[in-house]
Design an enzyme around this catalytic site. Structure first.
Site, PDB file in Angstrom:
ATOM      1  N   HIS A  86       0.841  -1.204   0.000  1.00  0.00           N
ATOM      2  CA  HIS A  86       0.000   0.000   0.000  1.00  0.00           C
ATOM      3  C   HIS A  86       0.874   1.251   0.000  1.00  0.00           C
ATOM      4  O   HIS A  86       2.057   1.230   0.358  1.00  0.00           O
ATOM      5  CB  HIS A  86      -0.951   0.008   1.210  1.00  0.00           C
ATOM      6  CG  HIS A  86      -0.315   0.490   2.481  1.00  0.00           C
ATOM      7  ND1 HIS A  86      -0.205   1.828   2.798  1.00  0.00           N
ATOM      8  CD2 HIS A  86       0.245  -0.183   3.517  1.00  0.00           C
ATOM      9  CE1 HIS A  86       0.394   1.955   3.978  1.00  0.00           C
ATOM     10  NE2 HIS A  86       0.678   0.754   4.434  1.00  0.00           N
ATOM     11  N   CYS A  87       0.257   2.335  -0.436  1.00  0.00           N
ATOM     12  CA  CYS A  87       0.879   3.659  -0.331  1.00  0.00           C
ATOM     13  C   CYS A  87      -0.192   4.587   0.237  1.00  0.00           C
ATOM     14  O   CYS A  87      -0.978   4.173   1.080  1.00  0.00           O
ATOM     15  CB  CYS A  87       1.409   4.127  -1.691  1.00  0.00           C
ATOM     16  SG  CYS A  87       0.149   4.266  -2.985  1.00  0.00           S
ATOM     17  N   LYS A  88      -0.230   5.826  -0.199  1.00  0.00           N
ATOM     18  CA  LYS A  88      -1.255   6.746   0.284  1.00  0.00           C
ATOM     19  C   LYS A  88      -2.607   6.471  -0.359  1.00  0.00           C
ATOM     20  O   LYS A  88      -3.623   6.433   0.325  1.00  0.00           O
ATOM     21  CB  LYS A  88      -0.819   8.190  -0.001  1.00  0.00           C
ATOM     22  CG  LYS A  88      -1.832   9.256   0.414  1.00  0.00           C
ATOM     23  CD  LYS A  88      -1.286  10.645   0.143  1.00  0.00           C
ATOM     24  CE  LYS A  88      -2.358  11.708   0.344  1.00  0.00           C
ATOM     25  NZ  LYS A  88      -2.874  11.758   1.723  1.00  0.00           N
ATOM     26  N   GLY A 100      -2.807   4.337  -3.695  1.00  0.00           N
ATOM     27  CA  GLY A 100      -2.799   3.210  -4.619  1.00  0.00           C
ATOM     28  C   GLY A 100      -1.922   3.383  -5.839  1.00  0.00           C
ATOM     29  O   GLY A 100      -1.643   2.405  -6.540  1.00  0.00           O
ATOM     30  N   PHE A 154      -3.450   3.934   2.291  1.00  0.00           N
ATOM     31  CA  PHE A 154      -3.540   4.296   3.701  1.00  0.00           C
ATOM     32  C   PHE A 154      -4.690   5.267   3.963  1.00  0.00           C
ATOM     33  O   PHE A 154      -5.292   5.245   5.043  1.00  0.00           O
ATOM     34  CB  PHE A 154      -2.215   4.904   4.150  1.00  0.00           C
ATOM     35  CG  PHE A 154      -2.099   5.107   5.636  1.00  0.00           C
ATOM     36  CD1 PHE A 154      -2.125   4.033   6.501  1.00  0.00           C
ATOM     37  CD2 PHE A 154      -1.965   6.387   6.173  1.00  0.00           C
ATOM     38  CE1 PHE A 154      -2.022   4.212   7.883  1.00  0.00           C
ATOM     39  CE2 PHE A 154      -1.860   6.576   7.542  1.00  0.00           C
ATOM     40  CZ  PHE A 154      -1.892   5.490   8.395  1.00  0.00           C
TER      41      PHE A 154
END
Length: 545
Positions: free
Chosen positions: A418-420, A422, A447
């Site tokens: 995951h990131c912020k 996608g 996130f």
């Protein structure tokens, strides 16, 4: 006097055209220069001057082509060592046309040759109304001090402090500030979303201008300096010599599926530019995914570099051409062609496709609850994002470092990335698959979706009263909350660092820093960021993303 900012969102790059009495100057042009030529024609202006505030490292400038096509002189700081025909400018030099006066300030720090440009409209006042600050001063930030070979970051940070406090801050508080980059640029760390500011606002709210001393400023900027992308040095050198005209690039060939396969077998890299859901549903094995929708060129330069031969996969011919253009903006010119007919053409030949499952944050929460000892949760955001909150037991490996740190992961166990939101995580999944990881999942929404769903977020431990920061100082009273401003979801974070309270407001969706501020009290700092964020969002059309 005519004054216009041109903002290129994909590179967070701002350039400018200033005109008076039929003559115009263009400052920090992007590589594809047709927009300046068209705008000058519409306004009845002749481009007579092209000015570079420094040798840009994050993109290839169009100064050389613009000069060749329209005939102006190119001006650049005397310390640049430029090898193309140019005028080397120094402190106090002036460029005059019509009722416009552009006065040069030498402001080394981001680079040794950096300049800022005072803009005066004599019809308005004999005093400058604006300063074009290049990468010296941003909105809420300053330029990174590590882009001039032969100088240490500490030396450059010291020069930057002197430039800011000796040249820019003495300007009147009402002087408008127009930088060369905005939020998301790799030339800063926390650049705000606004496109312009004033010296007075930056004096009050810019964290870097709050350093108590020159020594503190140097530590603030260099103690945890973000890694410099490898392509920066190459782009700076291209700009030093002057890039070839885009018209000189060969036509983009359309390749059938087997031509793409042969090129890949000979070492070409397949770059898939489609949205993440399409990539996840089916892609050419071994391809790298960087969606055209985000900061595509910057990530391509960072992940791939300038030396790879590339074959593009896009949704259609138009997007393939756009993808090629955006690569050229950062100096990536070795594009061998694109897959004619896209992935459907690959399917028709019964060639193998791979998939990356797209899972929700609810799926991830269930995986963690049921298989905590098996699943590896990988966070590819930046360290600063991680410190403001992360998923418990996740492993931080920023995307720009993943290629050399993924050997610390177990390729036989599932990896949920995951990131912020996608975008970066989808890039990461493609890198992991290329490296032999088979059980890789992309967490859609990232996130932001995890927090919005109300799942547990690990944040700095208030009991320990400490979090690692850029200045290695103690953070007290960390707080975060969500509110709505003009129907936009906004996250407000505040804490005490040293003797001041710091606050920032982030747009939760699509995700961008809106404002940062410092104050004597938490309420004062939050009041400033909410006022600035509210002003920005009130002018922004709310649309689905």
């Amino acid at each position: 006097m005519y004054f216009e900012q041109f903002y290129l969102s994909c590179l967070a790059h701002a350039s400018y055209m200033i005109g008076s009495d039929g003559v115009a100057a263009v400052v920090d042009p992007q590589r594809d220069v047709e927009l300046y030529i068209d705008e000058a024609r519409k306004k009845g202006l002749r481009i007579g001057h092209v000015i570079e505030t420094h040798l840009h490292a994050d993109f290839v400038s169009g100064h050389h082509e613009l000069a060749a096509r329209t005939g102006p002189q190119i001006y650049v700081g005397a310390g640049a060592g430029a090898t193309f025909p140019h005028v080397a400018v120094r402190e106090g030099d002036e460029i005059r046309f019509g009722r416009c006066v552009l006065r040069i300030l030498e402001t080394p720090g981001h680079t040794v040759e950096s300049i800022c440009i005072l803009v005066t409209d004599l019809e308005r006042s004999p005093e400058p109304f604006a300063v074009l600050t290049g990468d010296t001063l941003f909105i809420g930030d300053v330029g990174r001090p590590d882009l001039s070979p032969g100088h240490t970051p500490q030396q450059l940070a010291g020069l930057l402090y002197d430039s800011l406090h000796g040249k820019l801050l003495p300007l009147g508080d009402e002087t408008c500030v127009y930088p060369a980059h905005g939020a998301g640029s790799l030339c800063g760390r926390q650049i705000g979303a606004e496109r312009f500011s004033t010296i007075g606002k930056e004096r009050q709210t810019n964290y870097a201008l709050k350093a108590a001393s020159r020594e503190d400023f140097i530590h603030l900027l260099t103690d945890a300096l973000p890694e410099r992308p490898g392509y920066f040095a190459r782009d700076a050198e291209i700009n030093r010599t002057g890039a070839a005209a885009l018209a000189d690039l060969p036509p983009l060939p359309a390749l059938d599926a087997y031509a793409v396969l042969r090129a890949q077998q000979k070492g070409a890299l397949v770059l898939d530019t489609r949205p993440q859901t399409q990539f996840g549903a089916g892609h050419i094995p071994g391809s790298v995914h960087i969606a055209l929708s985000g900061q595509y060129a910057a990530w391509a330069g960072t992940i791939i570099g300038l030396e790879a031969d590339i074959v593009l996969v896009a949704e259609d011919t138009e997007r393939a051409s756009e993808a090629r253009m955006r690569l050229a903006r950062v100096g990536m010119e070795r594009v061998a062609g694109y897959l004619d007919g896209g992935v459907e053409a690959w399917k028709r030949e019964n060639l193998t496709l791979e998939q990356v499952p797209q899972i929700t944050v609810q799926d991830l929460a269930r995986l963690i609850a049921e298989k905590r000892d098996q699943v590896q949760v990988l966070d590819v955001r930046r360290q600063g994002e991680w410190k403001e909150g992360h998923i418990e037991d996740a492993r931080l490996k920023p995307l720009n470092q993943l290629a050399r740190t993924m050997d610390e992961l177990d390729p036989q166990r599932p990896v949920a990335v995951h990131c912020k939101g996608g975008y970066r995580s989808s890039i990461a999944t493609s890198l992991l698959r290329r490296a032999g990881f088979r059980l890789v999942m992309n967490v859609t929404g990232g996130f932001d979706a995890w927090k919005a769903a109300g799942f547990h977020v690990a944040t700095p431990d208030a009991a320990r009263n400490y979090v690692q920061s850029w200045s290695r100082a103690k953070v007290e009273g960390y707080q975060e909350r969500k509110i709505e401003l003009h129907n936009w979801p906004v996250q407000v974070i505040s804490y005490k660092l040293g003797g001041l309270f710091h606050a920032k407001a982030d747009n939760v969706s699509p995700g961008a820093n809106l404002a940062r501020a410092t104050g004597g009290t938490r309420e004062e700092a939050e009041q400033v960021v909410l006022a600035r964020a509210g002003e920005l969002l009130a002018r922004t059309q709310h649309r689905a993303v």
